[in-house]
Design a protein around this motif. Structure first.
Motif, PDB file in Angstrom:
ATOM      1  N   CYS A 261       0.795  -1.275   0.004  1.00 35.96           N
ATOM      2  CA  CYS A 261       0.177  -0.107  -0.092  1.00 35.96           C
ATOM      3  C   CYS A 261       0.981   1.047   0.076  1.00 35.96           C
ATOM      4  CB  CYS A 261      -0.833   0.024   1.126  1.00 35.96           C
ATOM      5  SG  CYS A 261      -2.137  -1.469   1.049  1.00 35.96           S
ATOM      6  N   GLU A 262       1.961   1.246  -0.801  1.00 27.93           N
ATOM      7  CA  GLU A 262       2.969   2.264  -0.829  1.00 27.93           C
ATOM      8  C   GLU A 262       2.804   2.801  -2.214  1.00 27.93           C
ATOM      9  OE1 GLU A 262       6.270   0.749   2.180  1.00 27.93           O
ATOM     10  OE2 GLU A 262       5.648  -0.270   0.657  1.00 27.93           O
ATOM     11  N   GLN A 263       3.038   4.376  -2.310  1.00 32.47           N
ATOM     12  CA  GLN A 263       2.661   5.222  -3.519  1.00 32.47           C
ATOM     13  C   GLN A 263       4.046   5.124  -4.385  1.00 32.47           C
ATOM     14  OE1 GLN A 263       1.118   7.687  -1.001  1.00 32.47           O
ATOM     15  NE2 GLN A 263      -0.597   8.474  -2.392  1.00 32.47           N
ATOM     16  N   ILE A 264       5.070   5.375  -4.029  1.00 34.48           N
ATOM     17  CA  ILE A 264       6.397   5.291  -4.610  1.00 34.48           C
ATOM     18  C   ILE A 264       7.389   4.539  -4.213  1.00 34.48           C
ATOM     19  CG2 ILE A 264       8.129   7.084  -4.845  1.00 34.48           C
ATOM     20  CD1 ILE A 264       5.638   7.908  -6.278  1.00 34.48           C
ATOM     21  N   GLY A 265       8.085   4.022  -5.198  1.00 35.59           N
ATOM     22  CA  GLY A 265       9.322   3.024  -4.760  1.00 35.59           C
ATOM     23  C   GLY A 265      10.517   3.805  -5.331  1.00 35.59           C
ATOM     24  N   ILE A 266      11.537   3.921  -4.565  1.00 35.10           N
ATOM     25  CA  ILE A 266      12.920   4.418  -4.938  1.00 35.10           C
ATOM     26  C   ILE A 266      13.764   3.339  -4.906  1.00 35.10           C
ATOM     27  CG2 ILE A 266      14.732   5.880  -4.145  1.00 35.10           C
ATOM     28  CD1 ILE A 266      12.302   7.362  -2.503  1.00 35.10           C
ATOM     29  N   VAL A 267      14.447   3.090  -6.109  1.00 35.11           N
ATOM     30  CA  VAL A 267      15.452   1.999  -6.483  1.00 35.11           C
ATOM     31  C   VAL A 267      16.751   2.152  -5.966  1.00 35.11           C
ATOM     32  CG1 VAL A 267      16.534   0.536  -8.484  1.00 35.11           C
ATOM     33  CG2 VAL A 267      13.933   1.275  -8.450  1.00 35.11           C
ATOM     34  N   GLU A 268      17.168   1.214  -5.189  1.00 36.88           N
ATOM     35  CA  GLU A 268      18.484   1.254  -4.709  1.00 36.88           C
ATOM     36  C   GLU A 268      19.406   0.600  -5.536  1.00 36.88           C
ATOM     37  OE1 GLU A 268      18.536   1.999   0.044  1.00 36.88           O
ATOM     38  OE2 GLU A 268      18.125  -0.009  -0.332  1.00 36.88           O
ATOM     39  N   THR A 269      19.050  -0.498  -6.089  1.00 35.59           N
ATOM     40  CA  THR A 269      19.871  -1.512  -6.866  1.00 35.59           C
ATOM     41  C   THR A 269      19.057  -2.066  -8.056  1.00 35.59           C
ATOM     42  OG1 THR A 269      21.269  -2.060  -4.888  1.00 35.59           O
ATOM     43  CG2 THR A 269      21.445  -3.587  -6.915  1.00 35.59           C
ATOM     44  N   ILE A 270      19.537  -2.278  -9.012  1.00 37.51           N
ATOM     45  CA  ILE A 270      19.067  -3.174  -9.989  1.00 37.51           C
ATOM     46  C   ILE A 270      19.747  -4.509 -10.141  1.00 37.51           C
ATOM     47  CG2 ILE A 270      18.627  -3.397 -12.577  1.00 37.51           C
ATOM     48  CD1 ILE A 270      18.315  -0.308 -12.883  1.00 37.51           C
ATOM     49  N   VAL A 271      18.972  -5.641 -10.042  1.00 36.61           N
ATOM     50  CA  VAL A 271      19.489  -6.734  -9.813  1.00 36.61           C
ATOM     51  C   VAL A 271      20.596  -7.095 -10.819  1.00 36.61           C
ATOM     52  CG1 VAL A 271      17.614  -7.637  -8.505  1.00 36.61           C
ATOM     53  CG2 VAL A 271      17.710  -7.967 -10.848  1.00 36.61           C
ATOM     54  N   GLY A 272      21.364  -8.177 -10.624  1.00 41.71           N
ATOM     55  CA  GLY A 272      22.298  -8.772 -11.431  1.00 41.71           C
ATOM     56  C   GLY A 272      21.401 -10.131 -12.107  1.00 41.71           C
ATOM     57  N   GLN A 273      21.816 -10.516 -13.270  1.00 49.34           N
ATOM     58  CA  GLN A 273      21.191 -11.620 -13.899  1.00 49.34           C
ATOM     59  C   GLN A 273      22.185 -12.526 -14.733  1.00 49.34           C
ATOM     60  OE1 GLN A 273      17.977 -10.675 -16.659  1.00 49.34           O
ATOM     61  NE2 GLN A 273      17.731  -8.614 -16.059  1.00 49.34           N
ATOM     62  N   ARG A 274      21.712 -13.946 -14.190  1.00 48.37           N
ATOM     63  CA  ARG A 274      22.556 -15.030 -15.007  1.00 48.37           C
ATOM     64  C   ARG A 274      21.347 -15.692 -15.739  1.00 48.37           C
ATOM     65  NH1 ARG A 274      25.730 -12.023 -12.801  1.00 48.37           N
ATOM     66  NH2 ARG A 274      27.687 -12.749 -11.854  1.00 48.37           N
ATOM     67  N   ARG A 275      21.698 -15.776 -17.146  1.00 44.06           N
ATOM     68  CA  ARG A 275      20.815 -16.699 -17.776  1.00 44.06           C
ATOM     69  C   ARG A 275      21.554 -17.844 -18.368  1.00 44.06           C
ATOM     70  NH1 ARG A 275      16.755 -12.419 -20.803  1.00 44.06           N
ATOM     71  NH2 ARG A 275      16.378 -11.084 -18.811  1.00 44.06           N
ATOM     72  N   TYR A 276      20.953 -19.113 -18.408  1.00 43.64           N
ATOM     73  CA  TYR A 276      21.403 -20.401 -18.657  1.00 43.64           C
ATOM     74  C   TYR A 276      20.517 -21.003 -19.849  1.00 43.64           C
ATOM     75  CZ  TYR A 276      24.660 -19.666 -14.619  1.00 43.64           C
ATOM     76  OH  TYR A 276      25.325 -19.094 -13.838  1.00 43.64           O
ATOM     77  N   ALA A 277      21.280 -21.680 -20.543  1.00 49.39           N
ATOM     78  CA  ALA A 277      20.524 -22.779 -21.525  1.00 49.39           C
ATOM     79  C   ALA A 277      20.975 -24.118 -21.200  1.00 49.39           C
ATOM     80  CB  ALA A 277      20.881 -22.238 -22.960  1.00 49.39           C
ATOM     81  N   VAL A 278      20.186 -24.960 -20.775  1.00 49.97           N
ATOM     82  CA  VAL A 278      20.573 -26.176 -19.929  1.00 49.97           C
ATOM     83  C   VAL A 278      19.886 -27.311 -20.923  1.00 49.97           C
ATOM     84  CG1 VAL A 278      20.262 -27.857 -18.088  1.00 49.97           C
ATOM     85  CG2 VAL A 278      20.373 -25.304 -17.700  1.00 49.97           C
ATOM     86  N   THR A 279      20.851 -28.105 -21.092  1.00 47.41           N
ATOM     87  CA  THR A 279      20.612 -29.433 -22.008  1.00 47.41           C
ATOM     88  C   THR A 279      20.832 -30.484 -21.192  1.00 47.41           C
ATOM     89  OG1 THR A 279      21.054 -28.394 -24.142  1.00 47.41           O
ATOM     90  CG2 THR A 279      20.943 -30.367 -24.437  1.00 47.41           C
ATOM     91  N   LEU A 280      19.871 -31.699 -21.279  1.00 47.53           N
ATOM     92  CA  LEU A 280      19.805 -32.853 -20.908  1.00 47.53           C
ATOM     93  C   LEU A 280      19.664 -33.735 -21.946  1.00 47.53           C
ATOM     94  CD1 LEU A 280      17.576 -32.378 -17.521  1.00 47.53           C
ATOM     95  CD2 LEU A 280      20.353 -32.342 -17.880  1.00 47.53           C
ATOM     96  N   ALA A 281      20.812 -34.896 -21.825  1.00 45.39           N
ATOM     97  CA  ALA A 281      20.829 -35.913 -23.015  1.00 45.39           C
ATOM     98  C   ALA A 281      20.730 -37.185 -22.165  1.00 45.39           C
ATOM     99  CB  ALA A 281      21.813 -35.901 -24.000  1.00 45.39           C
ATOM    100  N   GLY A 282      19.494 -38.109 -22.602  1.00 47.73           N
ATOM    101  CA  GLY A 282      19.356 -39.124 -22.001  1.00 47.73           C
ATOM    102  C   GLY A 282      19.073 -40.272 -23.224  1.00 47.73           C
ATOM    103  N   GLU A 283      17.954 -41.044 -23.178  1.00 51.73           N
ATOM    104  CA  GLU A 283      17.810 -42.105 -24.276  1.00 51.73           C
ATOM    105  C   GLU A 283      16.222 -42.290 -24.332  1.00 51.73           C
ATOM    106  OE1 GLU A 283      20.494 -45.859 -24.037  1.00 51.73           O
ATOM    107  OE2 GLU A 283      18.360 -46.533 -23.639  1.00 51.73           O
ATOM    108  N   SER A 284      16.135 -41.945 -25.462  1.00 45.74           N
ATOM    109  CA  SER A 284      14.756 -42.069 -26.024  1.00 45.74           C
ATOM    110  C   SER A 284      14.144 -43.823 -26.206  1.00 45.74           C
ATOM    111  CB  SER A 284      14.328 -41.576 -27.300  1.00 45.74           C
ATOM    112  OG  SER A 284      14.398 -40.077 -27.149  1.00 45.74           O
TER     113      SER A 284
END
Length: 414
Positions: free
Chosen positions: A205-228
């Motif tokens: 219930c707050e009207q204004i946000g004051i940003v202290e930090t913009i987050v860091g990000q890590r993005r990954y593409a993960v591949t799993l190989a098994g057996e069909s």
């Protein structure tokens, strides 16, 4: 700090937002205004006209960033810049990015007619691109302003229709070497007003946000190989089921993130299984992993632990595991003195406020490497963004403009 008149400071804001939303309006709802498309080009030229109507001089740079300028009396003082990005995601909302531009125009027009010329020059910017929705490039606008983008990318990057970034840019009338250079060295401060795109302010219930930090990000593409293998004839204990392995990993990631606690978030947003057939054990799975936090060391530590956990699950299940890190950005703190200024402006206006972390990326994180930068949030209903359902009430939009105008007045007139 003297509070500014509520209605006067935001005059013209709401009509401008509605008019801007018409450029790229999607028949199914929302706004699709992708970089260098016809709706984008029309929107930028429309904004240039609105800037001139507000008494600002308008100009474009080589990338298509648009500036509206209110000239100051002290030519030696640095420029105070506000604004945001004009592009959208596909079927996005009408406030993300556009609000910061419309608010900047309204604030500068109010300051000009109320107080006359500022000491320091004030500018509002409509950055050409931030979202990365058409081309595999983000921050094409602010990145050029900060010297973080390479023009060579324009020939290599293509959209889903095979059109290169350079072709699209030239069709829209930009990218020529003789056009004004994007790089800025004259900025004293950057203040970006934005919708929160989250639910923190509404829940509190707050009207204004004051940003202290913009987050860091890590993005990954993960591949799993098994057996069909056949779903009916392959015993459970003899399977190398990549999808079952992915399911265990996703559950483990959620548990780790919950244990770490806010503000860390970990998200698996996309998952593709092969052969994706009802009666076949999945032999290969690819999924995305997005991890965000506002502290670099803690972010790196969590990512290392998470990847080690996924690798151990894969090894136990007999699955080949690969994780490719395709995005790594560090947390970016906002300027403490500017944050304090926004806090004082909020208090003078009688608006409740809180310091907070931005979980989304913004142009301000690039601008912070060029000049002192700050971010100001207003609530988003239900925390919804990047959607036709994105909404912030008119009074809340006006609250943000009033705080922005007060801060710009302090920076440019005193």
């Amino acid at each position: 700090m003297k509070p500014l008149e509520h209605r006067e400071a935001s005059a013209g804001l709401l009509p401008l937002l509605e008019e801007l939303a018409a450029f790229g309006a999607d028949p199914e709802g929302g706004v699709t205004r992708l970089l260098y498309t016809k709706p984008w080009t029309e929107a930028q030229h429309y904004l240039a006209g609105r800037m001139r109507q507000a008494g600002l001089s308008a100009r474009f740079d080589r990338a298509g960033n648009l500036y509206g300028r209110l000239e100051g009396t002290d030519a030696e003082a640095g420029v105070i810049l506000t604004g945001s990005h004009v592009d959208t995601v596909a079927r996005g909302g009408k406030y993300d990015g556009a609000y910061g531009i419309a608010a900047g125009i309204a604030a500068l027009a109010y300051l000009s007619r109320t107080f006359g010329p500022p000491k320091r020059t004030l500018e509002v910017v409509s950055f050409c691109e931030e979202e990365g929705s058409r081309f595999p490039v983000t921050y094409w606008g602010s990145g050029h302003v900060c010297g973080k983008q390479d023009w060579a990318i324009a020939s290599a990057a293509s959209d889903p229709d095979g059109i290169t970034l350079r072709e699209a840019m030239e069709t829209a009338g930009f990218g020529a070497p003789e056009q004004p250079d994007c790089r800025r060295s004259d900025l004293a401060a950057y203040v970006e007003l934005h919708i929160e795109q989250g639910i923190v302010l509404e829940r509190g219930c707050e009207q204004i946000g004051i940003v202290e930090t913009i987050v860091g990000q890590r993005r990954y593409a993960v591949t799993l190989a098994g057996e069909s293998n056949h779903a009916g004839t392959t015993p459970m204990g003899l399977r190398k089921d990549a999808l079952a392995g992915a399911a265990e990993m996703i559950a483990a990631l959620e548990a780790m993130a919950l244990e770490q606690g806010d503000p860390l978030v970990a998200t698996v947003g996309r998952l593709d299984a092969e052969p994706n057939t009802p009666n076949v054990v999945a032999g290969r799975v690819r999924f995305t992993l997005d991890i965000r936090l506002d502290r670099e060391e803690a972010l790196a530590r969590f990512c290392a632990l998470a990847l080690a956990r996924l690798e151990s699950i894969a090894a136990r299940r007999g699955l080949a595991f690969e994780a490719v890190n395709w995005l790594a950005s560090s947390p970016v703190p906002m300027d403490a003195s500017l944050a304090a200024l926004l806090e004082r402006a909020s208090e003078a206006a009688g608006l409740s406020h809180r310091r907070m972390v931005s979980g989304a990326g913004h142009d301000a994180q690039l601008m912070a490497g060029l000049c002192p930068s700050a971010m100001l949030f207003v609530p988003s209903r239900g925390g919804i963004s990047h959607s036709p359902d994105e909404y912030t009430a008119p009074a809340q939009l006006e609250d943000g403009v009033r705080v922005l105008a007060a801060a710009l007045h302090e920076l440019a007139y005193r």
